[in-house]
Structure formats: C-alpha cells, structure tokens
Design a protein around this motif. Structure first.
Motif, PDB file in Angstrom:
ATOM      1  N   TRP A 139      -0.794   4.237  -1.583  1.00  0.00           N
ATOM      2  CA  TRP A 139      -2.067   4.599  -1.198  1.00  0.00           C
ATOM      3  C   TRP A 139      -2.225   5.899  -0.292  1.00  0.00           C
ATOM      4  CZ3 TRP A 139      -5.624  -0.176   0.392  1.00  0.00           C
ATOM      5  CH2 TRP A 139      -5.532  -1.098  -0.639  1.00  0.00           C
ATOM      6  N   ARG A 198       0.718  -1.249  -0.203  1.00  0.00           N
ATOM      7  CA  ARG A 198      -0.135  -0.148  -0.135  1.00  0.00           C
ATOM      8  C   ARG A 198       0.806   1.194  -0.085  1.00  0.00           C
ATOM      9  NH1 ARG A 198      -5.048  -1.122   4.138  1.00  0.00           N
ATOM     10  NH2 ARG A 198      -5.656  -3.018   3.450  1.00  0.00           N
ATOM     11  N   PRO A 221      -7.642   4.301  -1.638  1.00  0.00           N
ATOM     12  CA  PRO A 221      -6.244   4.710  -2.066  1.00  0.00           C
ATOM     13  C   PRO A 221      -6.151   6.171  -2.670  1.00  0.00           C
ATOM     14  CG  PRO A 221      -6.818   2.625  -3.005  1.00  0.00           C
ATOM     15  CD  PRO A 221      -8.020   3.221  -2.066  1.00  0.00           C
ATOM     16  N   HIS A 264      -2.638   1.086   9.392  1.00  0.00           N
ATOM     17  CA  HIS A 264      -3.886   0.804   8.058  1.00  0.00           C
ATOM     18  C   HIS A 264      -5.197   0.603   9.280  1.00  0.00           C
ATOM     19  CE1 HIS A 264      -1.098   1.044   5.198  1.00  0.00           C
ATOM     20  NE2 HIS A 264      -0.231   0.041   5.689  1.00  0.00           N
TER      21      HIS A 264
END
Length: 363
Positions: free
Chosen positions: A272, A269, A331, A315
C-alpha cells in the motif's frame, strides 16, 4: 531570656497572643442580639390590584411571544432552506432560525423571572435545616409546602398565565426537533455506502490540490506533505458538476514520505506504500474535520478541531483524542512514468464513525 525559679525559660507573650486574649475577653463580656429581618417593603403589585393585573398581562404576552417565536423558527427552517448550490442561502436560514430561537428563549426567561419578581408572594423567611428522614409527618409537611407554594405563586389560580407558560415551554424544543429530524431521510442512501465510495480507484493519479498537478514519487522528499485529490475530480470541477464539493470532501488525502525504517507496516498492507510514501484520508474519524497538521519530527497528524492525534508510522492509529479509529489508508503505487497512482479505493468508509452504530454495514 528570663527564667523561672527552677531555671526554666519563661515564655514571652507575643502581640498575637495578647490580641487573641483581649478578643476572647470582649466576646465573653459582650451580648449579641438577633438583628432580625430587614423591614419589608411592599411592591407596587402588592398594593395596587390594577398594577398586579397589568403585570400579569405583560408576562402572559411574553410567554405568547416565546411560543410564537419558537413556531416562527420552525417555519423559518423550511421557508428559508439552504441551497447546496448557493452557499449564500445559509445566511437567511441561520439568521431567521437563530432569531426565532433566541427571541423564544429570551422572552420565556424574562417572563419567568418577572413572574417570580412581581407576582409571587414576597415574604422574607428563615428556614432551619433538618434531618433528611422521610417520616410521615415530614411527607405531610412537604405536601403542605407544595400546596403553599402553589397558592403563593398562583400557578393553579392564574390559568391564563399558567397556560401561556406551558405553551411556550412546549413550543421551545420544536426548532431543535425539526433540525434533528431533518438529518434522517429515508430516501437517502445508507451512510456507510456513501462514505465507502469515493472517486479513487485503480490507476487514478494523485494530483495536487488545488492546482491538479500530477505528482512524481521522486518529488516527494522525506518530511514533506502534499494535499492531494484524485485526478478525476478535476473533470468534475471543469464541468461545474453539482457533486464536485461532496466528492472532494470524501476524497481529500494527505501524502507524506517517511524514512522507510520508521514505518511499522502491517504485512497485509505491504503493497500500500512506495519507498516510505504513504497516503491517508484527511477526514478525521471523529466528526469529519480536516486533519492537515503534520509534525515532521514525531510523524503525527493532528486534528485542529478536537485535538485527535494519529501516528503515521503505525497506519495512522489513534494515539490521543476522541477519534474512534485510524484514518483510512489509500493504497498507492507508481505508474510507468513515475507518477503516483491509487491501486484501489479506500478499503473502509472515510469520515466520522457514526456509521459504526448501525448494523447494516453491507455495501
């Protein structure tokens, strides 16, 4: 202090010692008799058969009212439906549904208590405790007790009263069954598909809720939090689209900026977020409450309904409470004008995790 002949100390009796001694002497000298049971007072239904019959009729009526009320609540659920486009329709539905259920439970309770109070045998009794061994004699005695209880309560003998009670008990769960059954509709799309698709997509700008003002990344300072919706949602609101509220409920997002060194970014990620700016769904993964309480010092998001907590630095993983999974991350990137945009939709369904109980997850 006084001493005995061997030089030892003599203990002085305290008042408490004297009172205990005197109390023991009284107990030793006194004789207690069993006071027995209080005088039995006959009820009016025990002495007057007419009064007994009237009481039975009244209780039967209460049970029939309970049955009718449960049926009324079931019918009311359909007779006063909730209109998705008219929130005031909830009032009629809740009022008549609640009235029926409450009256059904109330009359059933009053009738049951009145049966025990006015019609069942009214005898004082003392019951000695006994071992729990299940000998044949004990089982035989249990059968006799049940038979005696049946005779004293009149359950088998008073057929009209018994049948009305059974009818009321059978009807009582019907409103709940109807309400729960209505949660499922074979014509509806799969929940996982509905919750997986939102108005977010590649290039969709993040705008403030409810003003619709686009957000530049430079305006998002460290420690700040923005309530965000997709820009495409504004058009639905302007056109009075009936799906506006449903789409907004799925697409609401909380935008925050943290010091970049505080973020523990998963390599998968890494693209993102932007300069410590991250965006997560506001819909709690427990039962769907809005997660809108942000602690700047700890970087935790809190759900006010059931106290689930999510760690924004990792996250939005769950660190406390009943939520079953992290909040879905949106994202984001920055366009040529410096405005924050989404690079795709959420990569997983938003909202409560009830859809995980199904096995057909394909979307």
């Amino acid at each position: 202090m006084a001493q005995d002949e061997h030089g030892g100390e003599l203990r002085t009796a305290h008042s408490s010692d004297r009172s205990v001694s005197s109390g023991a002497a009284i107990l030793a000298d006194s004789e207690f008799t069993n006071p027995g049971l209080p005088d039995h007072h006959e009820r009016v239904t025990d002495t007057d058969p007419k009064k007994e019959k009237n009481a039975e009729r009244v209780i039967t009526v209460l049970f029939w009212v309970s049955l009718a009320s449960a049926l009324f609540a079931t019918v009311a659920y359909f007779a006063w439906p909730i209109d998705r486009n008219d929130i005031t329709s909830v009032r009629g539905n809740n009022f008549f549904l609640g009235l029926g259920i409450a009256l059904s439970m109330l009359t059933l309770g009053i009738g049951t208590v009145a049966w025990a109070k006015y019609l069942m045998k009214d005898k004082e009794m003392a019951e000695a405790r006994h071992p729990i061994a299940g000998s044949p004699a004990t089982r035989q005695r249990v059968s006799e007790i049940f038979a005696q209880a049946d005779e004293e309560s009149g359950f088998s003998r008073r057929k009209m009263l018994r049948n009305s009670l059974i009818g009321a008990l059978v009807a009582l769960p019907l409103p709940g069954i109807v309400m729960l059954r209505d949660f499922y509709n074979a014509n509806n799309e799969k929940p996982v598909k509905l919750l997986h698709q939102t108005l977010w997509g590649e290039g969709v700008r993040l705008v403030r809720d409810p003003s619709g003002t686009p957000i530049k990344w430079a305006d998002v300072t460290i420690g700040s939090a923005f309530h965000v919706i997709p820009e495409t949602l504004i058009e639905l609101e302007e056109n009075h689209d009936p799906n506006f509220l449903n789409e907004k409920a799925k697409a609401v997002v909380l935008l925050m900026r943290l010091p970049e060194e505080r973020l523990k970014i998963d390599p998968a990620r890494k693209d993102w977020s932007f300069k410590g700016i991250v965006a997560y769904s506001k819909v709690c993964t427990h039962v769907g409450c809005p997660v809108a309480l942000y602690e700047q010092q700890t970087h935790h998001l809190l759900c006010p309904c059931h106290q689930s907590q999510f760690d924004v630095t990792e996250h939005c993983k769950v660190i406390f409470g009943p939520a079953g999974r992290p909040l879905p991350q949106l994202p984001i990137a920055v366009d040529d004008e410096g405005y924050l945009i989404a690079t795709s939709d959420f990569h997983e369904p938003v909202g409560p995790t009830f859809w995980e109980r199904r096995h057909d997850y394909n979307v």
